[in-house]
Design a protein around this motif. Structure first.
Motif, PDB file in Angstrom:
ATOM      1  N   THR A 150      -3.420   9.177  -3.207  1.00  0.00           N
ATOM      2  CA  THR A 150      -4.341   8.684  -2.185  1.00  0.00           C
ATOM      3  C   THR A 150      -5.056   9.847  -1.506  1.00  0.00           C
ATOM      4  O   THR A 150      -6.277   9.802  -1.280  1.00  0.00           O
ATOM      5  N   GLU A 156      -9.234   4.159  -3.219  1.00  0.00           N
ATOM      6  CA  GLU A 156      -9.846   3.194  -4.141  1.00  0.00           C
ATOM      7  C   GLU A 156      -9.912   3.709  -5.578  1.00  0.00           C
ATOM      8  O   GLU A 156     -10.546   3.079  -6.426  1.00  0.00           O
ATOM      9  N   ILE A 190      -8.096  -2.762  -6.209  1.00  0.00           N
ATOM     10  CA  ILE A 190      -8.603  -1.453  -6.608  1.00  0.00           C
ATOM     11  C   ILE A 190      -9.059  -1.454  -8.070  1.00  0.00           C
ATOM     12  O   ILE A 190     -10.131  -0.941  -8.410  1.00  0.00           O
ATOM     13  N   THR A 194     -12.963  -0.893 -10.145  1.00  0.00           N
ATOM     14  CA  THR A 194     -13.043   0.425 -10.790  1.00  0.00           C
ATOM     15  C   THR A 194     -13.016   0.336 -12.311  1.00  0.00           C
ATOM     16  O   THR A 194     -13.696   1.109 -12.993  1.00  0.00           O
TER      17      THR A 194
END
Length: 266
Positions: A150, A156, A190, A194
């Motif tokens: 993170t 994300e 997430i 992505t």
């Protein structure tokens, strides 16, 4: 003769005479395979014992190979649910701990504690600990890996999403269904944007969340997730066991959901 030679190997192993023990086990293995063929319990035990020697020598790669061979024989002879098969899986996991810890120590010394290579090894270590049922230790390692990812990549990033995916599986393994659902939802929030909704990793997360929703008594929500996961896998080449497990979960959801029971029989 094979039993005598096998017992001799056991004595030599207990004495720490690993070269002599290996010679005895190899002789016993040759006799057993000639007499019974490959698929025999005694053959599996002897291969397993050879793996134990490799562990003592620090040859973890060959140890894992041998234990997997022993497990394959045991599955063929006794079926996948037999305790001996579980013992083989446990040994594979135990053997993985030491080399992962050693690699982690080296990476931390070279790169510092907040490096992404360190995060990957911590996640791997957490997964092995989870397989061994050491859930608190696994949680600690995975949370540290998540924190590194993170901080380095952002909340994300897809690697952060994968970390949440592993944490969700850990929560499910230790029986915390509500926490597992929250974590799978975080992973999907997430991974969908992505990787795209048709990515196999998204399907994997949806299958996990769908089965958790089903277990939580939410068949309608489970059905939507499981159907989409299967539609993604139909266009690819997923492991057969993963697809079969998801198809079974979908059939259960359809059986429970009002008006969908006929589809469960298709």
């Amino acid at each position: 003769v094979a039993k005598f030679v096998l017992n001799l190997g056991n004595v030599r192993f207990a004495q720490g005479r690993y070269d002599d023990a290996e010679e005895a086990y190899q002789r016993a293995l040759a006799i057993l395979e000639a007499a019974y063929g490959r698929e025999h319990v005694a053959v599996a035990t002897t291969i397993h014992n050879l793996g134990l020697i490799d562990v003592q020598r620090g040859n973890y790669a060959r140890a894992e190979q041998r234990v997997r061979e022993a497990m394959e024989v045991r599955v063929a002879v006794r079926g996948p649910e037999h305790p001996d098969v579980a013992d083989s899986w446990m040994m594979i996991a135990e053997e993985a701990l030491e080399p992962v810890r050693e690699a982690l120590a080296i990476r931390e010394k070279l790169h510092g504690p907040d490096n992404l290579h360190v995060a990957k090894l911590r996640m791997n270590l957490g997964m092995v600990l989870g397989d061994l049922g050491r859930y608190d230790e696994a949680e600690e390692q995975m949370q540290q890996a998540l924190a590194i990812k993170t901080a380095s990549l952002g909340a994300e990033h897809q690697e952060t999403g994968h970390a949440w995916l592993n944490l969700a599986s850990l929560s499910k393994s230790r029986g915390d269904l509500p926490e597992a659902i929250v974590r799978w939802e975080k992973a999907l929030a997430i991974l969908r944007p992505t990787l795209g909704p048709e990515h196999p990793d998204v399907a994997h997360a949806e299958a996990g969340l769908g089965k958790a929703r089903l277990e939580a008594g939410e068949p309608a929500k489970a059905r939507v997730l499981l159907e989409h996961a299967l539609s993604v896998w139909e266009a690819g080449d997923p492991p057969p066991c993963r697809r079969a497990d998801t198809e079974f979960a979908l059939a259960k959801a359809l059986w429970i959901e009002p008006g969908s029971r006929p589809r469960a029989l298709e």
